[in-house]
Write a protein that holds these residues in place. Structure first.
Motif, PDB file in Angstrom:
ATOM      1  N   PRO A 203     -50.462 -24.718  40.716  1.00 36.19           N
ATOM      2  CA  PRO A 203     -50.850 -23.663  41.664  1.00 36.19           C
ATOM      3  C   PRO A 203     -50.449 -23.981  43.106  1.00 36.19           C
ATOM      4  O   PRO A 203     -50.032 -23.093  43.853  1.00 36.19           O
ATOM      5  CB  PRO A 203     -52.374 -23.592  41.509  1.00 36.19           C
ATOM      6  N   ILE A 204     -50.590 -25.280  43.477  1.00 42.51           N
ATOM      7  CA  ILE A 204     -50.181 -25.657  44.841  1.00 42.51           C
ATOM      8  C   ILE A 204     -48.692 -25.436  45.029  1.00 42.51           C
ATOM      9  O   ILE A 204     -48.243 -24.938  46.069  1.00 42.51           O
ATOM     10  CB  ILE A 204     -50.566 -27.126  45.116  1.00 42.51           C
ATOM     11  N   MET A 209     -44.298 -22.391  47.271  1.00 39.35           N
ATOM     12  CA  MET A 209     -43.090 -21.594  47.075  1.00 39.35           C
ATOM     13  C   MET A 209     -43.250 -20.204  47.683  1.00 39.35           C
ATOM     14  O   MET A 209     -42.318 -19.676  48.307  1.00 39.35           O
ATOM     15  CB  MET A 209     -42.764 -21.495  45.581  1.00 39.35           C
ATOM     16  N   VAL A 210     -44.442 -19.610  47.510  1.00 39.60           N
ATOM     17  CA  VAL A 210     -44.695 -18.284  48.094  1.00 39.60           C
ATOM     18  C   VAL A 210     -44.633 -18.363  49.616  1.00 39.60           C
ATOM     19  O   VAL A 210     -44.045 -17.503  50.280  1.00 39.60           O
ATOM     20  CB  VAL A 210     -46.063 -17.741  47.625  1.00 39.60           C
ATOM     21  N   ILE A 211     -45.246 -19.435  50.160  1.00 38.90           N
ATOM     22  CA  ILE A 211     -45.219 -19.616  51.624  1.00 38.90           C
ATOM     23  C   ILE A 211     -43.787 -19.803  52.103  1.00 38.90           C
ATOM     24  O   ILE A 211     -43.371 -19.219  53.105  1.00 38.90           O
ATOM     25  CB  ILE A 211     -46.086 -20.826  52.029  1.00 38.90           C
ATOM     26  N   LEU A 216     -38.971 -17.551  54.614  1.00 32.20           N
ATOM     27  CA  LEU A 216     -37.571 -17.116  54.578  1.00 32.20           C
ATOM     28  C   LEU A 216     -37.456 -15.623  54.861  1.00 32.20           C
ATOM     29  O   LEU A 216     -36.600 -15.185  55.638  1.00 32.20           O
ATOM     30  CB  LEU A 216     -36.955 -17.433  53.213  1.00 32.20           C
ATOM     31  N   CYS A 217     -38.322 -14.839  54.227  1.00 32.00           N
ATOM     32  CA  CYS A 217     -38.231 -13.378  54.367  1.00 32.00           C
ATOM     33  C   CYS A 217     -38.532 -12.924  55.785  1.00 32.00           C
ATOM     34  O   CYS A 217     -37.865 -12.020  56.297  1.00 32.00           O
ATOM     35  CB  CYS A 217     -39.189 -12.698  53.382  1.00 32.00           C
TER      36      CYS A 217
END
Length: 516
Positions: A203-204, A209-211, A216-217
């Motif tokens: 989960p971390i 990865m989401v962060i 990036l976005c």
């Protein structure tokens, strides 16, 4: 030890069976049919049996057994790494392993490879020690079945593959001490640690990865594939900071109280000019700014500086355009004194761009000063300053073009008298008659008598453009285009030898002519 190894190998290679060897073997089998080689199938291989006796003799001598060669209870090759691998390689010996051998010890020899399956031929063995080696792969549990007398097994300190050996009957026959650090046992503590790491770490990792993808976005979308970049014209402060090496002074090319102008290089190598505005504006003003930038980014003409996008930071807003390092028309006129042919080419590019904006983007206003129009390759003019204005300001645009046209033709000294005061310059030009203006034409132009008509016509058109007193006299943009286009087409035709050049010396069939 080395001598022994050499002797074994030499014996196997060079020795020949004695004449009575076959008879001896047959008699042995008659006296003791239980000998392993007596029951070999297919028929007895006497050559292999002979080799077996040589190896058995050496092992018997190593065991210091007084009953050699007939019996010895143990093969003890622990701590003998130079000999142990040699004996393991003799398949024929293990095939005919003496029934008297009850213990095999190959421990602490650093032997590598898979489990030595040949030892399973010694089905009578009671003790087998292969510990402290580097055996790897699977432990052949099923192959231990014939070893019914085996009571001691030590496979500790090896590198076998992890398996569920602890759940088998084989494991229950011995105990965990036989497999310490063998690699075969599942380490439940280690498994628990792995499970915790997986349950917590995964989960971390997903969150990180989401962060990272979010960063990036929203901060560096230029690292994403173009298909994933949401805003084609939107730049982030992080992109601009990277493009300008942290807004370094080396990249700062212009500065005022509220505007900083930087030169930058984007990640794909595109050189850009970045105009950063540090003024505070309202939310409504910012929305108008974005809408204007969206429109300006859609402009596409060879005589317009390309607007690549915009940026909105917490403390600034910015407009990003392509980088054009060429000089302005004002500098070009001042330094090189270009010919009429070159000047009318620049006028043609400007009027073509005006026509494009008039037909496609009538809401776009622009600055036509010679100081703001740049020259690109092949004398292509580039209008570099424009903004969203009033759709009904065509009169103002034509007046600007008239002033630009007069600046292109008249002597520089006339403009210098007004020190950049465009309103004063235009007001003064409106007071002059055409003959007076003709005296102010830049004498550095190479004007032939053929082109003189066009020069006067263009000059008169410039006067009409700045004359705002009579709407009927105001030329249309289409009319301006036709006049400049005709002058440009005639200018690209090379003058013939009998053409006379205005302002030229009297030579080679040419004569000097002054405007009066």
């Amino acid at each position: 030890m080395t001598t022994l190894c050499a002797t074994v190998l030499e014996d196997l290679k060079n020795l020949h069976k004695p004449q009575d060897f076959n008879t001896t073997i047959i008699n042995n089998c008659i006296r003791n049919p239980s000998l392993r080689y007596c029951n070999s199938s297919p028929m007895m291989d006497l050559d292999e049996i002979f080799k077996h006796t040589i190896v058995a003799s050496h092992l018997c001598n190593e065991s210091n057994n007084p009953n050699c060669v007939e019996s010895f209870p143990k093969i003890d090759l622990r701590n003998r790494p130079n000999i142990a691998p040699l004996y393991l390689s003799f398949t024929f010996f293990w095939k005919f392993c003496p029934l008297t051998v009850l213990s095999i010890d190959f421990s602490n020899n650093s032997m590598k490879g898979s489990f030595p399956n040949d030892v399973f031929f010694c089905t009578q063995v009671q003790s087998l020690d292969l510990s402290i080696n580097e055996f790897s792969g699977e432990i052949p549990i099923q192959s231990f079945s014939p070893l019914t007398n085996l009571t001691f097994l030590n496979l500790s300190y090896n590198s076998f593959s992890e398996s569920e050996i602890s759940d088998s009957q084989f494991f229950k026959k011995f105990n965990s001490s036989s497999f310490l650090h063998s690699g075969a046992l599942i380490d439940h503590k280690k498994f628990t640690i792995k499970a915790i790491i997986l349950l917590v770490g995964f989960p971390i990792l997903v969150i990180l990865m989401v962060i990272f993808l979010g960063w990036l976005c929203f901060q560096r979308p230029d690292f994403l594939p173009r298909i994933l970049q949401s805003g084609r014209y939107t730049f982030t402060p992080a992109i601009l900071k990277s493009a300008t090496f942290g807004f370094s002074n080396k990249n700062l090319i212009g500065k005022s109280e509220f505007v900083h102008i930087y030169k930058g290089v984007l990640r794909d190598g595109t050189k850009v000019k970045i105009e950063m505005y540090w003024d505070d504006i309202s939310k409504d003003s910012y929305h108008r700014f974005v809408e204007e930038c969206k429109i300006l980014s859609e402009l596409n003409h060879k005589n317009l500086v390309k607007v690549l996008g915009w940026c909105n930071g917490r403390k600034f807003r910015a407009v990003i355009t392509e980088w054009i390092r060429e000089k302005s028309v004002e500098m070009w006129l001042s330094e090189s004194g270009p010919s009429w042919n070159h000047r009318v080419k620049v006028l043609m590019g400007v009027v073509e761009c005006m026509l494009y904006l008039h037909e496609e983007w009538p809401e776009v206003d622009y600055d036509l000063k010679t100081s703001s129009v740049l020259l690109h390759d092949n004398l292509e003019p580039l209008i570099s300053r424009f903004q969203i204005g009033d759709r009904s300001n065509s009169r103002k645009k034509i007046c600007k073009f008239g002033a630009f046209l007069l600046e292109m033709i008249l002597n520089k000294s006339v403009q210098e008298d007004f020190d950049g005061n465009d309103a004063g310059f235009i007001s003064y030009m409106r007071t002059l008659h055409p003959p007076d203006m003709q005296k102010m034409i830049d004498e550095r132009m190479d004007v032939t008598e053929t082109a003189l008509h066009h020069v006067k016509q263009v000059l008169s058109m410039g006067v009409m453009c700045i004359d705002q007193s009579n709407n009927e006299k105001l030329p249309s943009l289409a009319h301006l285009y036709n006049i400049v286009s005709k002058a440009y087409k005639d200018s690209i035709v090379l003058p013939s030898a009998n053409h006379k050049t205005i302002h030229g010396d009297r030579a080679k069939g040419h004569k000097r002519v002054q405007f009066k």
